[in-house]
Motif scaffolding. Sequence first.
Motif, PDB file in Angstrom:
ATOM      1  N   GLN A 165       3.301  18.386  -0.161  1.00 14.77           N
ATOM      2  CA  GLN A 165       3.855  17.820  -1.386  1.00 14.77           C
ATOM      3  C   GLN A 165       2.909  16.793  -2.007  1.00 14.77           C
ATOM      4  O   GLN A 165       2.599  16.851  -3.200  1.00 14.77           O
ATOM      5  N   PHE A 166       2.438  15.861  -1.203  1.00 17.30           N
ATOM      6  CA  PHE A 166       1.626  14.787  -1.769  1.00 17.30           C
ATOM      7  C   PHE A 166       0.178  15.208  -2.001  1.00 17.30           C
ATOM      8  O   PHE A 166      -0.495  14.654  -2.873  1.00 17.30           O
ATOM      9  N   THR A 167      -0.292  16.176  -1.253  1.00 14.87           N
ATOM     10  CA  THR A 167      -1.619  16.710  -1.562  1.00 14.87           C
ATOM     11  C   THR A 167      -1.625  17.330  -2.951  1.00 14.87           C
ATOM     12  O   THR A 167      -2.546  17.112  -3.755  1.00 14.87           O
ATOM     13  N   ALA A 168      -0.567  18.102  -3.262  1.00 15.07           N
ATOM     14  CA  ALA A 168      -0.466  18.710  -4.587  1.00 15.07           C
ATOM     15  C   ALA A 168      -0.390  17.661  -5.679  1.00 15.07           C
ATOM     16  O   ALA A 168      -1.001  17.800  -6.748  1.00 15.07           O
ATOM     17  N   ALA A 169       0.352  16.567  -5.415  1.00 15.54           N
ATOM     18  CA  ALA A 169       0.473  15.509  -6.420  1.00 15.54           C
ATOM     19  C   ALA A 169      -0.836  14.737  -6.576  1.00 15.54           C
ATOM     20  O   ALA A 169      -1.268  14.433  -7.693  1.00 15.54           O
ATOM     21  N   PHE A 170      -1.504  14.428  -5.465  1.00  8.58           N
ATOM     22  CA  PHE A 170      -2.758  13.680  -5.525  1.00  8.58           C
ATOM     23  C   PHE A 170      -3.852  14.464  -6.254  1.00  8.58           C
ATOM     24  O   PHE A 170      -4.736  13.869  -6.885  1.00  8.58           O
ATOM     25  N   LYS A 171      -3.807  15.795  -6.163  1.00  7.16           N
ATOM     26  CA  LYS A 171      -4.824  16.607  -6.820  1.00  7.16           C
ATOM     27  C   LYS A 171      -4.833  16.421  -8.331  1.00  7.16           C
ATOM     28  O   LYS A 171      -5.865  16.615  -8.985  1.00  7.16           O
TER      29      LYS A 171
ATOM     30  N   VAL B 203       4.533  13.092 -13.790  1.00  8.57           N
ATOM     31  CA  VAL B 203       5.602  13.081 -14.795  1.00  8.57           C
ATOM     32  C   VAL B 203       5.052  12.768 -16.182  1.00  8.57           C
ATOM     33  O   VAL B 203       5.453  13.375 -17.184  1.00  8.57           O
ATOM     34  N   ILE B 204       4.100  11.833 -16.267  1.00  7.41           N
ATOM     35  CA  ILE B 204       3.556  11.415 -17.568  1.00  7.41           C
ATOM     36  C   ILE B 204       2.647  12.495 -18.158  1.00  7.41           C
ATOM     37  O   ILE B 204       2.705  12.793 -19.356  1.00  7.41           O
ATOM     38  N   THR B 205       1.794  13.077 -17.330  1.00 13.24           N
ATOM     39  CA  THR B 205       0.824  14.050 -17.851  1.00 13.24           C
ATOM     40  C   THR B 205       1.400  15.457 -17.984  1.00 13.24           C
ATOM     41  O   THR B 205       0.871  16.273 -18.735  1.00 13.24           O
ATOM     42  N   GLU B 206       2.471  15.755 -17.238  1.00 10.95           N
ATOM     43  CA  GLU B 206       3.101  17.071 -17.324  1.00 10.95           C
ATOM     44  C   GLU B 206       4.609  16.912 -17.538  1.00 10.95           C
ATOM     45  O   GLU B 206       5.399  17.131 -16.609  1.00 10.95           O
ATOM     46  N   PRO B 207       5.032  16.545 -18.731  1.00 10.42           N
ATOM     47  CA  PRO B 207       6.467  16.345 -18.983  1.00 10.42           C
ATOM     48  C   PRO B 207       7.304  17.579 -18.670  1.00 10.42           C
ATOM     49  O   PRO B 207       8.473  17.463 -18.303  1.00 10.42           O
ATOM     50  N   SER B 208       6.716  18.747 -18.789  1.00  7.00           N
ATOM     51  CA  SER B 208       7.476  19.973 -18.513  1.00  7.00           C
ATOM     52  C   SER B 208       7.874  20.079 -17.041  1.00  7.00           C
ATOM     53  O   SER B 208       8.807  20.821 -16.697  1.00  7.00           O
TER      54      SER B 208
ATOM     55  N   LEU C 186       0.835  -1.197   0.000  1.00  4.28           N
ATOM     56  CA  LEU C 186       0.000   0.000   0.000  1.00  4.28           C
ATOM     57  C   LEU C 186       0.876   1.255   0.000  1.00  4.28           C
ATOM     58  O   LEU C 186       0.596   2.219  -0.733  1.00  4.28           O
ATOM     59  N   TRP C 187       1.930   1.257   0.787  1.00  4.18           N
ATOM     60  CA  TRP C 187       2.818   2.416   0.858  1.00  4.18           C
ATOM     61  C   TRP C 187       3.449   2.694  -0.509  1.00  4.18           C
ATOM     62  O   TRP C 187       3.510   3.843  -0.951  1.00  4.18           O
ATOM     63  N   LEU C 188       3.891   1.642  -1.190  1.00  2.59           N
ATOM     64  CA  LEU C 188       4.526   1.824  -2.502  1.00  2.59           C
ATOM     65  C   LEU C 188       3.556   2.408  -3.518  1.00  2.59           C
ATOM     66  O   LEU C 188       3.908   3.289  -4.307  1.00  2.59           O
ATOM     67  N   VAL C 189       2.325   1.935  -3.498  1.00  2.00           N
ATOM     68  CA  VAL C 189       1.320   2.445  -4.445  1.00  2.00           C
ATOM     69  C   VAL C 189       1.054   3.924  -4.200  1.00  2.00           C
ATOM     70  O   VAL C 189       0.994   4.733  -5.136  1.00  2.00           O
ATOM     71  N   LEU C 190       0.911   4.300  -2.933  1.00  2.00           N
ATOM     72  CA  LEU C 190       0.618   5.688  -2.606  1.00  2.00           C
ATOM     73  C   LEU C 190       1.766   6.627  -2.967  1.00  2.00           C
ATOM     74  O   LEU C 190       1.552   7.801  -3.283  1.00  2.00           O
ATOM     75  N   ILE C 191       2.996   6.116  -2.950  1.00  2.00           N
ATOM     76  CA  ILE C 191       4.154   6.934  -3.310  1.00  2.00           C
ATOM     77  C   ILE C 191       4.306   7.038  -4.821  1.00  2.00           C
ATOM     78  O   ILE C 191       4.484   8.124  -5.388  1.00  2.00           O
ATOM     79  N   VAL C 192       4.252   5.911  -5.494  1.00  2.00           N
ATOM     80  CA  VAL C 192       4.608   5.854  -6.911  1.00  2.00           C
ATOM     81  C   VAL C 192       3.505   6.394  -7.816  1.00  2.00           C
ATOM     82  O   VAL C 192       3.779   7.113  -8.798  1.00  2.00           O
ATOM     83  N   ALA C 193       2.251   6.084  -7.533  1.00  2.00           N
ATOM     84  CA  ALA C 193       1.151   6.433  -8.441  1.00  2.00           C
ATOM     85  C   ALA C 193       1.060   7.930  -8.730  1.00  2.00           C
ATOM     86  O   ALA C 193       1.048   8.343  -9.899  1.00  2.00           O
ATOM     87  N   PRO C 194       0.994   8.803  -7.714  1.00  2.00           N
ATOM     88  CA  PRO C 194       0.863  10.236  -8.028  1.00  2.00           C
ATOM     89  C   PRO C 194       2.092  10.802  -8.716  1.00  2.00           C
ATOM     90  O   PRO C 194       1.984  11.654  -9.597  1.00  2.00           O
ATOM     91  N   LEU C 195       3.268  10.322  -8.338  1.00  2.00           N
ATOM     92  CA  LEU C 195       4.499  10.818  -8.950  1.00  2.00           C
ATOM     93  C   LEU C 195       4.549  10.455 -10.429  1.00  2.00           C
ATOM     94  O   LEU C 195       4.847  11.296 -11.284  1.00  2.00           O
ATOM     95  N   ALA C 196       4.242   9.197 -10.738  1.00  2.00           N
ATOM     96  CA  ALA C 196       4.255   8.747 -12.130  1.00  2.00           C
ATOM     97  C   ALA C 196       3.226   9.519 -12.957  1.00  2.00           C
ATOM     98  O   ALA C 196       3.492   9.899 -14.110  1.00  2.00           O
ATOM     99  N   TYR C 197       2.060   9.776 -12.388  1.00  2.00           N
ATOM    100  CA  TYR C 197       1.010  10.484 -13.116  1.00  2.00           C
ATOM    101  C   TYR C 197       1.438  11.905 -13.456  1.00  2.00           C
ATOM    102  O   TYR C 197       1.230  12.382 -14.581  1.00  2.00           O
TER     103      TYR C 197
END
Length: 555
Positions: free
Chosen positions: A311-317, A207-212, A194-205
């Motif tokens: 940090q993670f609130t901004a990423a989860f949004k 990077v993929i959706t906002e390459p800039s 669960l910890w890995l999913v919560l860390i990796v998912a928002p970060l990957a999203y």
Amino acid sequence: MTVDQTPTVEPHPTPTTAPPPSPSPSPSPTPANETLEDYTLRFAPRTYRRWTPTVVAASALGGIAYMADFSIGAGIGMTHGTGNALLSILVAAAIIFVSGIPLAYYAARYNLDLDLITRGSGFGYYGSVITSVIFASFTFIFFATEGAIMAQGLKYALGMPIWAGYALSTLIIIPLVIYGMKALTKLQSWTNPLWLVLIVAPLAYVVITEPSSFSRFLAYEGTGTGISTAAVMLGAGVCLSLMGQIGEQIDYLRFMPPKTEANRRSWWAATLLAGPGWVVFGALKQAIGVFLAVYIVDAVGVASAVEPIEQFTAAFKQLMPGWLVVPLALLLVVLSQVKINVTNSYSGSLAWTNSYARVAKHYPGRTVFVLVNLAISLTLMEANMFAFLNNVLSFYSNCAMAWVVTVATDIAVNKYVLKLSPKHPEYRRGMLYAVNPVGVVSFLASSLLSVAVYFGLFGDAIQPYSPIVAVGVAVVLTPLMAVATRGRYYLRRTSDGIDEPLLDADGNPSATTYTCGVCTQPFERPDVLASASGGIICSLCLTTDRTGTHVLPAS
């Protein structure tokens, strides 16, 4: 021959040799029994070490799920820019990894914690008390750091007063850490996915959706003007404060099974991954902390970029509906805090118990020092230590580096190259000198000089380089001291009075059982020695022998 029990030896509860968790149900153990099963002051016997290398490694790595890495990386990045921050992280990670290899190997091979290893690696029986206190300090500093991060999350998500968050983050750890290694293994294994999913998912999203976002991250210069050696070393000094984490990894690694030809590959993989390999994951988290800080400052416009909840609130949004953002960010922060702070509390209690039992010759049990460590941590949180986190860590890193590098150098150089230090790590009372100048002098010189440099006593120009001083002095002075003393202060005795070797034919600690004449309980060969009064005595009964009746004479 049986040794009569005397009132000068502190009694201690009967150790248990129950196997690790299995699918079949079993009665719930009491906190007292679990405390004993952790073998606080002694070698971890083969009868207890039934976990596979993979399970031990997964449990050890579960303990590095702390959020402080994100704050550390963010703080360095905001101050010195991305380029300097990434170089700082790499420099620190390289030093931590290399120094951690010999320590992890000795813990996994000989099934001892870092304090027991330190005793026989240049410090002596009482000389390592000071390093135990330093390690205990590491655990309550980082407990307070993680507790403060959780309190920030509770305030952000629930509006809980910060002081109440501090108290809650401390109290919820008590019932979890009382039950020792078995409970910790379950907790880490169950929560890792669960910890890995919560860390990796928002970060990957992101990077993929906002390459800039990645290019902005690389271009960020903070308050600096480009790559600077001084900035890199200042940042590395903060990261190197985490060097003491190897002690917490070792508190798991000491439960590794014997190394055999059949499990050789998995044994080495688990030892390296869960030992020095922790820093690879730690460095990645620090780099992610820099990325998220730059992202929320540039793209989102949030002013406070060093708090993980922000940090993670901004990423989860960017990834999910608004109503789910804050609960998931809070879940991640709370989960991370619990995973690391059970380890901080557990390891801190072992360190305090080790120090107290040797000095007072009394064994109060590990649970007492769980509460001591938590009380100190709560005091630090209420004093708002998080507000000056990087300053605290930079100062502390000098002492942590001096200790860890001194022990690592003694193992790698004095034991294997100069052959002045005995290869097998001795820790038992009577077998060691009270103080070995090799480690103690090297540690004190390294830590004091590096702290002096850190506070600018040798000028502003070299102030950022205190980490290099700490590492360099320890690496050079430790073998020089061994040569100067000709290795005379490592062993007070060369025989423990028992004819059977400590190691079996495969080089693993022998599993032959002996009965202690004082407590009448069975212990494996590495944990016993002859008593000066006759018969056999276990290491803990010898530790608590206040008159020295059972201590063998020097030879």
